[in-house]
Enzyme design. Structure first.
Site, PDB file in Angstrom:
ATOM      1  N   TYR A 307     -22.652  49.282  28.022  1.00  0.00           N
ATOM      2  CA  TYR A 307     -21.674  49.807  27.070  1.00  0.00           C
ATOM      3  C   TYR A 307     -20.940  48.677  26.345  1.00  0.00           C
ATOM      4  O   TYR A 307     -19.810  48.833  25.893  1.00  0.00           O
ATOM      5  CB  TYR A 307     -20.653  50.733  27.730  1.00  0.00           C
ATOM      6  CG  TYR A 307     -21.187  52.076  28.182  1.00  0.00           C
ATOM      7  CD1 TYR A 307     -22.505  52.437  27.991  1.00  0.00           C
ATOM      8  CD2 TYR A 307     -20.347  52.991  28.812  1.00  0.00           C
ATOM      9  CE1 TYR A 307     -22.980  53.664  28.413  1.00  0.00           C
ATOM     10  CE2 TYR A 307     -20.811  54.231  29.241  1.00  0.00           C
ATOM     11  CZ  TYR A 307     -22.138  54.557  29.035  1.00  0.00           C
ATOM     12  OH  TYR A 307     -22.604  55.783  29.451  1.00  0.00           O
ATOM     13  N   TYR A 533     -21.332  64.322  23.902  1.00  0.00           N
ATOM     14  CA  TYR A 533     -21.631  63.066  24.601  1.00  0.00           C
ATOM     15  C   TYR A 533     -23.122  62.734  24.537  1.00  0.00           C
ATOM     16  O   TYR A 533     -23.964  63.583  24.794  1.00  0.00           O
ATOM     17  CB  TYR A 533     -21.177  63.177  26.056  1.00  0.00           C
ATOM     18  CG  TYR A 533     -21.122  61.859  26.784  1.00  0.00           C
ATOM     19  CD1 TYR A 533     -20.415  60.784  26.264  1.00  0.00           C
ATOM     20  CD2 TYR A 533     -21.770  61.689  28.007  1.00  0.00           C
ATOM     21  CE1 TYR A 533     -20.345  59.576  26.937  1.00  0.00           C
ATOM     22  CE2 TYR A 533     -21.701  60.491  28.693  1.00  0.00           C
ATOM     23  CZ  TYR A 533     -20.991  59.434  28.151  1.00  0.00           C
ATOM     24  OH  TYR A 533     -20.928  58.239  28.828  1.00  0.00           O
ATOM     25  N   HIS A 534     -23.413  61.478  24.204  1.00  0.00           N
ATOM     26  CA  HIS A 534     -24.779  60.972  24.072  1.00  0.00           C
ATOM     27  C   HIS A 534     -25.485  61.490  22.822  1.00  0.00           C
ATOM     28  O   HIS A 534     -26.710  61.627  22.809  1.00  0.00           O
ATOM     29  CB  HIS A 534     -25.630  61.288  25.313  1.00  0.00           C
ATOM     30  CG  HIS A 534     -25.320  60.435  26.492  1.00  0.00           C
ATOM     31  ND1 HIS A 534     -25.872  60.661  27.737  1.00  0.00           N
ATOM     32  CD2 HIS A 534     -24.507  59.360  26.634  1.00  0.00           C
ATOM     33  CE1 HIS A 534     -25.417  59.764  28.600  1.00  0.00           C
ATOM     34  NE2 HIS A 534     -24.587  58.964  27.944  1.00  0.00           N
ATOM     35  N   HIS A 621     -23.732  56.185  21.894  1.00  0.00           N
ATOM     36  CA  HIS A 621     -22.402  56.370  22.476  1.00  0.00           C
ATOM     37  C   HIS A 621     -21.276  56.142  21.466  1.00  0.00           C
ATOM     38  O   HIS A 621     -20.354  55.374  21.711  1.00  0.00           O
ATOM     39  CB  HIS A 621     -22.202  55.433  23.666  1.00  0.00           C
ATOM     40  CG  HIS A 621     -23.069  55.744  24.834  1.00  0.00           C
ATOM     41  ND1 HIS A 621     -24.364  55.297  24.935  1.00  0.00           N
ATOM     42  CD2 HIS A 621     -22.835  56.457  25.962  1.00  0.00           C
ATOM     43  CE1 HIS A 621     -24.894  55.713  26.079  1.00  0.00           C
ATOM     44  NE2 HIS A 621     -23.986  56.426  26.716  1.00  0.00           N
TER      45      HIS A 621
END
Length: 678
Positions: A307, A533-534, A621
């Site tokens: 990340y 999300y994603h 992300h």
């Protein structure tokens, strides 16, 4: 054909759970795949949310199939038993199953259960069409499904229809043991708001992706599994490439780089190669060469990261910072460091060098989870090898990358707070739009705040102002794309950050329109597929947007194995049809330039003085540090001949491939490539 069965999933972030340690145990260890009772059998469902609405009553249906093999009649696809199935003959041409619904319905998706007794006659490459009369057909979805006998699904924008047709490649024959078609409420079309469709079905959940500057294809990937990321053995990534020009999807398992590329940093370097760093395999670097369509193993980073944020510098090197999601918080046994400070990659020497003076500690948020505090940095490479960090922390910084590196404060975003999993986009020369996000990565309410940050000289405090009155919706886990006209398209997200949970999701996208009064936000066309999300969004060469993904979590009921095309209003006629009278770029010379060079453009007719070059994007992300728009002024040099200048100071036009768009009355051309060298 091969099939994998995984033993991990994630249910972290459910609205009712309070025990963070319990959440973490689920997040790290996972659970078993999801199944459902269909037609008398337990069928793997891959945790896909069904199309919105309800299944259509099959009692009025009439089916016709192109061929029938071995007595497996067409009606066996809807006989409520997965022990039976329709099977086509083997054929070099596509085989079809056509459904007459009995009356007009608002159709928005289908599910298909393959043959269950054997992994044979599987449908992979396919197309889905709708029709009101059985004669004139419109394609609403196409792509490639993963080759196993789990339930397959396709969800698309609702459309009134009386017929549905599924067409598939059938070299060895195809089979369907159960077919369901879904209906929902009609969403009226409005060209002023843009349009959705078609859907591109993918064999994986596209958590990360980038646009190949050479071919225009969208390269996507998930993790070691096509439907899950936990429990990774390492060294393997599932990829899928969508080819817009050929309307096809190809699948590849990348093992030669020994890199599970889930939760990575991504940068497209100056020659168009996609550089992927860290993630599940924490220090690895993989490079996708867009020229020869091959993945290569590169030198490992000095610090384990996941990340992290990366960006290509003015001199062609790549800067990386943060990344405590993988490899421990703030350092590793191999690196005695107080934090995951900066390092740079030299693509020519294939070498990573630490720059400990670029301090990650200055960009940390106040998240309760320390491994979340340095995730997904909003960084923008600038002049003289510098990098501006706009967030997600409320504090901003300038990083220098010479020698051991430097860190200098750039103040705070006015009236904002930490905004993890928000978005930041450079939509014009030195102008950065920031919007959305949450004080914590998860479990905290999102914000609708939006700001415009204007940077000029390195190490100077930038100006910060509000961007209109903020978004219409509070969003986190959303995605965004800067468009050729300078507006910014925002899609998806939810009110509260809950990974792998779709409550509070927003189906109405919006667009930021810059103006002299701080800009305004306008709602766009409602979508019918959740993107939280994603999920990701990327600008395409024709001025449309690819947006897709969400999930990758085993049995969390949030896996989206698809993408969709959003067509902005500037490409639509009043009746909703595509504009045919778009400006045309006939030639560009030179198409390989350096800062300060002049570019000559020949068009098919008169165009506006304003044009734009937009750097090719990569996303995962909520982060896309590659996209960047630079407005350029066209000077008319003769009949249909124009010229413009690349910004003279290296780094304003970050090195790499750009899409050049010319516009006429706000309508962009199809893009042509211009590469800016370091």
């Amino acid at each position: 054909m091969r099939s994998r069965w995984y033993t991990a999933a994630v249910v972290l972030g459910t609205a009712s759970a309070k025990d963070l340690k319990y959440h973490e145990s689920l997040y790290r260890t996972g659970r078993t795949p999801d199944t459902a009772q269909i037609g008398g059998r337990e069928v793997a469902t891959l945790s896909q949310p069904l199309p919105q609405g309800q299944a259509i009553d099959r009692s009025k249906w009439d089916l016709k199939c192109s061929t029938i093999a071995n007595g497996h009649d067409c009606d066996k696809a809807i006989d409520d038993s997965t022990d039976t199935f329709w099977q086509s003959a083997a054929s070099s041409t596509d085989q079809t199953i056509t459904v007459y619904l009995g009356e007009e319905r608002t159709v928005n998706g289908l599910t298909m259960v393959p043959r269950q007794d054997k992994e044979e006659n599987l449908i992979e490459e396919h197309q889905i069409f709708l029709s009101s009369d059985g004669e004139n057909w419109s394609e609403v979805a196409y792509g490639t499904w993963w080759p196993d006998n789990a339930l397959k699904l396709s969800a698309f924008q609702p459309q009134n229809a009386t017929y549905l047709r599924l067409s598939a490649a059938a070299n060895n024959g195809i089979a369907i043991s159960d077919l369901q078609i879904y209906e929902t409420k009609f969403i009226p079309s409005d060209p002023v708001l843009g349009a959705w469709g078609p859907t591109i079905d993918l064999p994986l959940v596209p958590v990360a992706g980038a646009v190949d500057p050479i071919s225009g294809a969208v390269v996507t990937w998930s993790s070691w599994g096509h439907d899950i990321f936990t429990g990774s053995p390492g060294g393997d990534t599932q990829t899928a490439t969508w080819h817009p020009k050929g309307q096809s999807v190809t699948q590849r398992d990348v093992e030669n780089t020994q890199h599970d590329m889930f939760c990575p940093g991504i940068s497209i370097e100056q020659n168009g190669q996609i550089v992927v760093t860290g993630g599940t395999d924490q220090s690895r670097t993989s490079i996708y060469n867009t020229t020869d369509d091959h993945w290569y193993k590169a030198a490992a980073m000095n610090i384990d990261r996941g990340y992290q944020a990366t960006s290509t510098l003015s001199d062609g090197r790549i800067f990386v910072i943060g990344g405590s999601f993988s490899g421990g918080v703030g350092g590793t046994e191999r690196v005695a460091a107080s934090g995951k400070d900066g390092e740079v990659y030299d693509p020519v020497a294939n070498q990573w060098t630490q720059i400990p003076g670029a301090k990650v500690s200055e960009m940390l948020t106040d998240d309760i989870r320390t491994y979340r505090q340095d995730n997904h940095g909003w960084i923008f490479a600038w002049t003289n090898g510098t990098v501006f960090q706009a967030g997600p922390s409320k504090t901003m910084n300038w990083y220098g990358t010479s020698g051991d590196g430097t860190t200098n404060s750039a103040g705070e975003r006015t009236g904002d707070e930490d905004a993890m999993c928000g978005n930041a986009v450079m939509y014009d020369n030195g102008k950065i739009l920031t919007f959305g996000g949450s004080p914590w990565y998860e479990e905290k309410a999102a914000t609708a705040n939006a700001a415009i940050i204007t940077i000029d000289q390195p190490d100077q405090i930038p100006s910060v102002e509000k961007a209109g009155d903020g978004m219409h919706y509070k969003r986190t886990f959303h995605s965004s794309v800067v468009l050729p006209d300078g507006s910014v398209f925002v899609n998806g997200g939810q009110d509260v950050g809950l990974p792998f949970n779709e409550s509070g999701a927003h189906l109405i996208s919006e667009r930021f329109i810059p103006d002299t009064d701080g800009g305004k936000w306008i709602e766009q066309q409602k979508n019918s597929v959740v993107r939280v999300y994603h999920s990701l969004s990327l600008l395409l060469q024709d001025g449309t947007v690819f947006t897709g993904g969400g999930g990758l979590c085993g049995d969390c009921s949030a896996n989206h194995f698809d993408g969709q095309i959003y067509t902005p209003p500037y490409l639509l006629e009043d009746d909703g049809s595509l504009k045919t009278d778009r400006p045309v770029i006939k030639s560009v010379s030179p198409n390989e330039v350096k800062p300060g060079d002049t570019v000559e453009v020949t068009t098919g007719g008169d165009v506006d003085e304003g044009a734009s070059i937009i750097r090719y994007g990569s996303a995962t992300h909520t982060v896309n540090t590659d996209q960047r728009r630079i407005s350029v002024k066209l000077t008319k040099d003769g009949s249909n001949k124009y010229s413009f200048q690349i910004p003279g100071e290296a780094g304003i036009a970050q090195p790499g491939y750009y899409m050049l768009f010319v516009l006429k009355n706000g309508v962009p051309s199809h893009s042509v490539n211009v590469r800016v060298a370091a």
